[in-house]
Motif scaffolding. Structure first.
Motif, PDB file in Angstrom:
ATOM      1  N   GLY A  24       0.814  -1.203   0.000  1.00  0.00           N
ATOM      2  CA  GLY A  24       0.000   0.000   0.000  1.00  0.00           C
ATOM      3  C   GLY A  24       0.851   1.257   0.000  1.00  0.00           C
ATOM      4  O   GLY A  24       2.031   1.241   0.348  1.00  0.00           O
ATOM      5  N   TRP A  25       0.213   2.368  -0.386  1.00  0.00           N
ATOM      6  CA  TRP A  25       0.865   3.684  -0.404  1.00  0.00           C
ATOM      7  C   TRP A  25      -0.165   4.693   0.072  1.00  0.00           C
ATOM      8  O   TRP A  25      -1.274   4.746  -0.488  1.00  0.00           O
ATOM      9  CB  TRP A  25       1.352   3.994  -1.807  1.00  0.00           C
ATOM     10  CG  TRP A  25       2.215   5.211  -1.963  1.00  0.00           C
ATOM     11  CD1 TRP A  25       3.066   5.743  -1.046  1.00  0.00           C
ATOM     12  CD2 TRP A  25       2.328   6.024  -3.132  1.00  0.00           C
ATOM     13  NE1 TRP A  25       3.711   6.839  -1.569  1.00  0.00           N
ATOM     14  CE2 TRP A  25       3.274   7.038  -2.850  1.00  0.00           C
ATOM     15  CE3 TRP A  25       1.733   5.993  -4.382  1.00  0.00           C
ATOM     16  CZ2 TRP A  25       3.633   8.005  -3.780  1.00  0.00           C
ATOM     17  CZ3 TRP A  25       2.086   6.956  -5.312  1.00  0.00           C
ATOM     18  CH2 TRP A  25       3.033   7.945  -5.015  1.00  0.00           C
ATOM     19  N   ILE A  26       0.167   5.476   1.087  1.00  0.00           N
ATOM     20  CA  ILE A  26      -0.791   6.368   1.729  1.00  0.00           C
ATOM     21  C   ILE A  26      -0.195   7.765   1.847  1.00  0.00           C
ATOM     22  O   ILE A  26       0.965   7.929   2.228  1.00  0.00           O
ATOM     23  CB  ILE A  26      -1.157   5.840   3.140  1.00  0.00           C
ATOM     24  CG1 ILE A  26      -1.689   4.421   3.038  1.00  0.00           C
ATOM     25  CG2 ILE A  26      -2.158   6.760   3.844  1.00  0.00           C
ATOM     26  CD1 ILE A  26      -1.668   3.650   4.343  1.00  0.00           C
ATOM     27  N   ARG A  27      -1.017   8.774   1.530  1.00  0.00           N
ATOM     28  CA  ARG A  27      -0.603  10.168   1.711  1.00  0.00           C
ATOM     29  C   ARG A  27      -0.842  10.537   3.176  1.00  0.00           C
ATOM     30  O   ARG A  27      -1.965  10.406   3.688  1.00  0.00           O
ATOM     31  CB  ARG A  27      -1.400  11.081   0.777  1.00  0.00           C
ATOM     32  CG  ARG A  27      -0.935  12.503   0.771  1.00  0.00           C
ATOM     33  CD  ARG A  27      -1.584  13.350  -0.327  1.00  0.00           C
ATOM     34  NE  ARG A  27      -3.027  13.173  -0.369  1.00  0.00           N
ATOM     35  CZ  ARG A  27      -3.711  12.888  -1.481  1.00  0.00           C
ATOM     36  NH1 ARG A  27      -3.106  12.739  -2.629  1.00  0.00           N
ATOM     37  NH2 ARG A  27      -5.023  12.749  -1.447  1.00  0.00           N
TER      38      ARG A  27
ATOM     39  N   ASP B 268      -4.501  10.742   4.935  1.00  0.00           N
ATOM     40  CA  ASP B 268      -4.648   9.283   4.944  1.00  0.00           C
ATOM     41  C   ASP B 268      -5.328   8.751   3.682  1.00  0.00           C
ATOM     42  O   ASP B 268      -5.997   7.719   3.708  1.00  0.00           O
ATOM     43  CB  ASP B 268      -5.411   8.804   6.189  1.00  0.00           C
ATOM     44  CG  ASP B 268      -4.545   8.838   7.432  1.00  0.00           C
ATOM     45  OD1 ASP B 268      -3.306   8.788   7.300  1.00  0.00           O
ATOM     46  OD2 ASP B 268      -5.105   8.914   8.538  1.00  0.00           O
ATOM     47  N   ALA B 269      -5.144   9.444   2.566  1.00  0.00           N
ATOM     48  CA  ALA B 269      -5.708   8.990   1.290  1.00  0.00           C
ATOM     49  C   ALA B 269      -4.829   7.877   0.721  1.00  0.00           C
ATOM     50  O   ALA B 269      -3.596   7.984   0.716  1.00  0.00           O
ATOM     51  CB  ALA B 269      -5.784  10.148   0.303  1.00  0.00           C
ATOM     52  N   TYR B 270      -5.475   6.818   0.243  1.00  0.00           N
ATOM     53  CA  TYR B 270      -4.756   5.711  -0.374  1.00  0.00           C
ATOM     54  C   TYR B 270      -4.408   6.071  -1.806  1.00  0.00           C
ATOM     55  O   TYR B 270      -5.217   6.636  -2.531  1.00  0.00           O
ATOM     56  CB  TYR B 270      -5.599   4.440  -0.330  1.00  0.00           C
ATOM     57  CG  TYR B 270      -5.721   3.885   1.058  1.00  0.00           C
ATOM     58  CD1 TYR B 270      -4.808   2.942   1.537  1.00  0.00           C
ATOM     59  CD2 TYR B 270      -6.722   4.312   1.917  1.00  0.00           C
ATOM     60  CE1 TYR B 270      -4.902   2.449   2.827  1.00  0.00           C
ATOM     61  CE2 TYR B 270      -6.824   3.812   3.202  1.00  0.00           C
ATOM     62  CZ  TYR B 270      -5.912   2.884   3.652  1.00  0.00           C
ATOM     63  OH  TYR B 270      -6.001   2.402   4.923  1.00  0.00           O
ATOM     64  N   LEU B 271      -3.191   5.715  -2.206  1.00  0.00           N
ATOM     65  CA  LEU B 271      -2.681   5.979  -3.549  1.00  0.00           C
ATOM     66  C   LEU B 271      -2.317   4.648  -4.202  1.00  0.00           C
ATOM     67  O   LEU B 271      -2.090   3.650  -3.517  1.00  0.00           O
ATOM     68  CB  LEU B 271      -1.439   6.869  -3.459  1.00  0.00           C
ATOM     69  CG  LEU B 271      -1.591   8.156  -2.645  1.00  0.00           C
ATOM     70  CD1 LEU B 271      -0.239   8.799  -2.396  1.00  0.00           C
ATOM     71  CD2 LEU B 271      -2.538   9.111  -3.338  1.00  0.00           C
ATOM     72  N   ASP B 272      -2.210   4.640  -5.516  1.00  0.00           N
ATOM     73  CA  ASP B 272      -1.835   3.422  -6.242  1.00  0.00           C
ATOM     74  C   ASP B 272      -0.312   3.260  -6.204  1.00  0.00           C
ATOM     75  O   ASP B 272       0.411   4.029  -6.835  1.00  0.00           O
ATOM     76  CB  ASP B 272      -2.322   3.507  -7.680  1.00  0.00           C
ATOM     77  CG  ASP B 272      -2.048   2.242  -8.481  1.00  0.00           C
ATOM     78  OD1 ASP B 272      -1.332   1.342  -7.996  1.00  0.00           O
ATOM     79  OD2 ASP B 272      -2.563   2.148  -9.616  1.00  0.00           O
TER      80      ASP B 272
END
Length: 145
Positions: free
Chosen positions: A111-114, A118-122
């Protein structure tokens, strides 16, 4: 432009792609699943500091903070500790099967999170992975809503 590295080597097969939820509590797939082997070494996608290395809901998880974002890796038995600095490509631990999204096979949920929201990114955007092709149907002259 890619800014990271694949967490498994050689470059793994993507078993399941990122599918963000429509709402924070909604269904979706908040990362990608990468085919692997039990015991395979998992590497940091980018340089950072280990923010978490432990068990969440029965799954071994490692999280690396990169400043504005963080990456997560599960199920991974950590060989690093919280606070450890890691370089891009540095070993984080070994891939497990228990808790795998691909059980009875081993796969890494990456996973990758800002951090700001806490927004999930691809995470595939970190590694120049081929993206699915999206084409308009031939019978339409304008995009579908």
């Amino acid at each position: 432009m890619a800014q990271g590295e694949w967490p498994l080597a050689p470059q793994p097969e993507v078993v399941r792609r990122f599918d963000p939820p429509d709402a924070p509590w909604g269904a979706g797939h908040r990362g990608v699943d990468l085919a692997g082997r039990p015991g395979q070494v998992v590497h940091a996608a980018m340089a950072g500091k280990v923010a978490f290395a432990g068990v969440i809901a029965g799954k071994p998880v490692v999280s690396v903070d990169h400043g504005t974002t963080r990456t997560t890796y599960e199920p991974v038995a950590a060989t690093v500790a919280v606070g450890d600095p890691v370089a891009a490509g540095a070993p984080l631990g070994r891939l497990g099967v228990a808790g795998s999204h691909c059980f009875p096979n081993a796969c890494l949920h990456w996973g990758w999170i800002r951090n700001a929201d806490d927004a999930y990114l691809d995470p595939l955007l970190l590694v120049d992975a081929p993206q699915p092709v999206r084409l308009l149907p031939l019978w339409r002259t304008d995009p579908a809503p």
